[in-house]
Design a protein around this motif. Sequence first.
Motif, short mmCIF file in Angstrom:
data_model
loop_
_atom_site.label_atom_id
_atom_site.label_comp_id
_atom_site.label_asym_id
_atom_site.label_seq_id
_atom_site.Cartn_x
_atom_site.Cartn_y
_atom_site.Cartn_z
N TRP A 463 0.89 -1.27 0.06
CA TRP A 463 0.02 0.12 0.01
C TRP A 463 0.85 1.17 0.00
O TRP A 463 0.53 2.22 -0.81
CB TRP A 463 -0.83 0.00 1.16
N MET A 464 1.90 1.09 1.04
CA MET A 464 2.89 2.39 1.00
C MET A 464 3.38 2.54 -0.41
O MET A 464 3.76 3.70 -0.84
CB MET A 464 3.62 2.26 1.98
N LEU A 465 4.00 1.60 -1.13
CA LEU A 465 4.64 1.81 -2.24
C LEU A 465 3.61 2.30 -3.40
O LEU A 465 3.97 3.13 -4.28
CB LEU A 465 5.20 0.43 -2.76
N TYR A 466 2.58 1.79 -3.20
CA TYR A 466 1.27 2.11 -4.22
C TYR A 466 1.14 3.76 -4.20
O TYR A 466 0.93 4.34 -5.13
CB TYR A 466 0.34 1.18 -3.95
N ILE A 467 1.01 4.06 -2.95
CA ILE A 467 0.69 5.65 -2.92
C ILE A 467 1.88 6.27 -3.13
O ILE A 467 1.77 7.54 -3.69
CB ILE A 467 0.37 5.78 -1.24
N LEU A 468 3.19 5.86 -2.80
CA LEU A 468 4.31 6.56 -3.26
C LEU A 468 4.52 6.89 -4.69
O LEU A 468 4.65 7.97 -5.23
CB LEU A 468 5.49 5.99 -2.49
N LEU A 469 4.15 5.85 -5.43
CA LEU A 469 4.39 5.70 -7.08
C LEU A 469 3.19 6.65 -7.55
O LEU A 469 3.46 7.57 -8.44
CB LEU A 469 3.86 4.32 -7.45
N HIS A 470 1.97 6.70 -6.60
CA HIS A 470 1.07 7.64 -7.26
C HIS A 470 1.27 9.09 -7.09
O HIS A 470 1.24 10.02 -7.82
CB HIS A 470 -0.34 7.24 -6.73
N VAL A 489 5.70 -2.31 -23.91
CA VAL A 489 6.21 -3.25 -23.14
C VAL A 489 5.81 -3.35 -21.68
O VAL A 489 5.50 -4.21 -20.94
CB VAL A 489 7.88 -2.71 -23.02
N THR A 490 5.34 -2.00 -21.21
CA THR A 490 4.84 -1.98 -20.07
C THR A 490 3.39 -2.50 -19.98
O THR A 490 3.17 -3.28 -18.90
CB THR A 490 4.47 -0.52 -19.59
N ASP A 538 3.79 -1.80 -12.64
CA ASP A 538 4.41 -0.57 -13.16
C ASP A 538 5.88 -0.45 -13.21
O ASP A 538 6.51 0.28 -12.43
CB ASP A 538 3.91 0.57 -12.21
N THR A 539 6.40 -1.27 -14.12
CA THR A 539 7.95 -1.51 -14.14
C THR A 539 8.55 -0.20 -14.55
O THR A 539 9.68 0.28 -14.10
CB THR A 539 8.18 -2.59 -15.01
N LYS A 544 12.22 4.31 -13.90
CA LYS A 544 12.63 5.58 -14.02
C LYS A 544 12.80 6.27 -12.74
O LYS A 544 13.63 7.29 -12.58
CB LYS A 544 11.17 6.37 -14.18
N VAL A 545 12.11 6.05 -11.52
CA VAL A 545 12.58 6.33 -10.48
C VAL A 545 13.86 6.09 -9.84
O VAL A 545 14.75 6.88 -9.47
CB VAL A 545 11.61 5.99 -9.19
N ILE A 546 14.31 4.75 -10.29
CA ILE A 546 15.69 4.11 -9.87
C ILE A 546 16.71 5.08 -10.62
O ILE A 546 17.65 5.58 -10.08
CB ILE A 546 15.74 2.68 -10.14
N ASN A 547 16.45 5.26 -12.05
CA ASN A 547 17.32 5.90 -12.89
C ASN A 547 17.54 7.35 -12.39
O ASN A 547 18.77 8.12 -12.28
CB ASN A 547 16.90 5.89 -14.24
N ILE A 548 16.37 7.91 -12.12
CA ILE A 548 16.64 9.44 -11.39
C ILE A 548 17.61 9.57 -9.93
O ILE A 548 18.10 10.36 -9.85
CB ILE A 548 15.18 10.05 -11.19
N LEU A 549 17.29 8.40 -9.26
CA LEU A 549 18.00 8.29 -8.04
C LEU A 549 19.35 8.13 -8.26
O LEU A 549 20.51 8.72 -7.56
CB LEU A 549 17.66 7.35 -7.09
#
Length: 965
Positions: A463-470, A489-490, A538-539, A544-549
Amino acid sequence: MAGKTEVGLVLLGVLVHSAYMLSIFDIYFKTPIIHGMEPVAPRIDAPAKRLVLFVADGLRADKFFELEDDKPRAPFLHSIIHSKGRWGVSHARPPTESRPGHVAIIAGFYEDPSAVTKGWKANPVEFDSVFNRSRHTVSFGSPDIVPIFCGALSNTNWDTYSHEYEDFATDASFLDDWAFDKFQDLLNRSRTESDLRQKLEGDGLVVFLHLLGCDTNGHAHRPYSPIYLNNIRVVDKGIERTVRLMEEIFPDGRTAYVFTADHGMSNKGSHGDGDPANTETPLVAWGAGVRGPSRAKPHQEKEDSFKFVDEHSHHMETPDGWGLKGLERLDVNQGDIAPLMSSLLGLPCPMNSVGVVPTDYLALGKVEQAEVVFANAKQILNQVLRKSDLKQASSLFFKPFPPLLDYSSLLEQIERDIAQGQYESAIESGHNLIQLALAGLHYFQTYDWLFLMTTIVAGYVGWMLYILLHLLKTYSTISFQQNKRNVRVTGNSRRHIRIAGGTLMGVCSIVLLVELAPPLYHVYLGLAVFFWTEVLGDTTSILKVINILFSSKLSWFTKLFAMAATSLLVMELLVQSFFQREVYTAVFVAAGVIGAVAVSWNTPGLSMVPAFVWAACWFLAGFTLMPVQIADNTYLVVGSGLAVVTLAVFARWIDSRQSKLLFWRPLVWGYSRRVDKSWILFALQVSLVVASSMMVWITTSHRENQRKLPMIYQVTNWSISGVSMLLPLYSPRSMLTRLTSIYLGFAPPFLLLSIGYESLFYTALAMVLLSWTLVESAVLFGPSGEIESLPSHDVEEKYSKTRRQSLKLMDVRVAVCFLILINVAFFGTGNVASVASFEISSVYRFITVFNPFIMGALLLCKVFIPFILVTSAFSAVTRLLTLPRFGCYLLVLLLSDVMTIHFFFLVRNTGSWLDIGQTISHFGIMSAQVVFVLILFAITSVYTRDLQCASEQASFDVVSTSKFK
């Protein structure tokens, strides 16, 4: 579309937190009601033909036993203790409410902590009790208790008084006299009515007198008041005349008597939690089948604890002030009273009882004691065997309870010991079997622990990961746009993951159906699978988030780490604050310094506002150092009305200074000559605050004189509160004016619901909220802000362009500040994580006749009012900074869930019941916070949705701007 998404997320959040909040009871606490078992009657002749049970609702053990001027407060019962009977302290378990307490006394089992929500309702599940095992039951007392336990029984005579009798404005001891008089009238009628005489003379009669006076007087006047203490004397005298009449009518000496209480009463006139003042109640037994008094054994003077079956220790050294130091004291668990009464009447123990018969109370020979203990052991063992059979019948991989695999040989050994006259060995073996059976019950009650813990933790994290991605996709500046190839692909990967998730859910659901798992088990598992399916599907966003980090500059990464570490530190401090309120003192001492420096830096040369910010935070910091138990102080409540008006006048003064200082402009933007009309509304609101202060004085004076509160006063208080809460809707739209109006509007009901220093807390909290808006405005519009550096004619144009619906890293501070403030509203004047922290006397200016639902609603209203102030200020700050309100709400939700998971792992089901109750309450509060905050947003949106600030002005007066400069 966005609106539908927000509604969907809100409903999903409510479902998640509601379901997982209930999971605690599935994991740790299940009321042990089992059907399909045979009763086990002890193989003895009943020592008593009839039993009279006196329950003094809300009577504390210490107030009953202690001496007053070297004389007992209850002389008759003290004489019984010294000459005829046995005594001790009965230890109750939370929730220390009337229904759970009576269930423990008459049925022998402890309802789970969720029973506090059913305190005044009949149990929806039929359970076995001493009453329905009896041949006939007679009962008189409260309409809130007697019908619950006697209403459905065919073998009973019962009656209750009207609810209108339960008036908290009077001395309620007459309620006890009513119960005594009704029973004595019935006894006198039995002299001439043969049918009634026949019912009362036969074996297996139970008389239950519910005495509500102490509970009502304890709530209304506190347990140390003369009225409460005198009520103990009333109870003692009523029991004395009842016993004398019983012995006169039934001189056969076959009547047993038990006197106890369902729960105690805290010094603040409340109960519900595991504080010893609430859990320790008196127990006195005498009459047929009960041993006489004996001298205290030498080792008892040195023994300092009494062990519950869950290893909960109770201090049991008899105080010198009780005058009972030399007599043997026999403490019991409250659930032990049911098998004690059953043994006295020769009846089977209630089938779901977990009580252990206290043989030291019984005047039985060794053979009878062995038989009683043996029957008690078989009765509890039957519950384990029944649970084991039910679980084995539905479980694919059943694991039995190892210590009881060879239970039949244990039973045979006890039978042999009894047959061979080895009664001491039989009694010892019987007690050992009882302990094994109780451990077996606990084993099957927590049988699904590993599955539930794993599923729920996985669900929370998903749930927390779901909210964070949103949040990142909807409200951040990160671009998640995809090209056609990525979309294809997605889509394929998400489809495959959803198929895998659906397959897993289907297989698990089949297993759960085969095992006859409760419906909520499917909900727990379904939520976990859904969230992880959506997150892993939602790979592209995750990559995208990992790449930005990994591609960000070190400085940005450092800021991210610093903000995350600071937020987690604050969340952990808030977790600690649930155990130590003093944490908020340190937080607001630091906040005062930080806020004052921030304002000084951005508004050089202006010392008054930084001083106000500093003083406001330090003023609020003092409240969490004050005792949780709020003493009555009418003078302080009345004086707090003056503090309310003073702060409101100060806020209006800031409003009138809007032409002098630029950084206040967004708070008062839209100020015009028309706003001058708001002074009429302001004067009306101030007059209502003054009127409410006067009504506090008048109504309190009436109650102190033990006079009923006239209906005109009640109507006046209701009217003042209702009108005052509606008036803010008609205030001007400028931000500071509206916030001041909201503050004034909710002050009258809060003052009328206050009894002491919490009335001053209302103003202290409002001062900090005003400081928060001033600090945010100063930082945004002060000399160091981007707007101040522009020419005056470009200010409005530039600020309009800065309007955004995205969140930046630094905006996390808004959510953190909101959580700090909403939690200090919880703990600023007490600990609402404890049921007993609610001051029921707070409602007596609105209603005095006992009505749990109206009183509960008023208490919730009092709790909610500070939250409404905090949420209104939060709405104003998000409007001021032009932040997306729902995005900030999701941030609050995400940070709250960090605390929720922490509390989830802190929940305990063993050890001190004070600790157990607190851990459940803490987890429940955090789980419910999403619902609370949602309700608060809905309420405050009515008051703040049309707030007007600089960003929403359609035009800008250059001349006025020049005056600002």
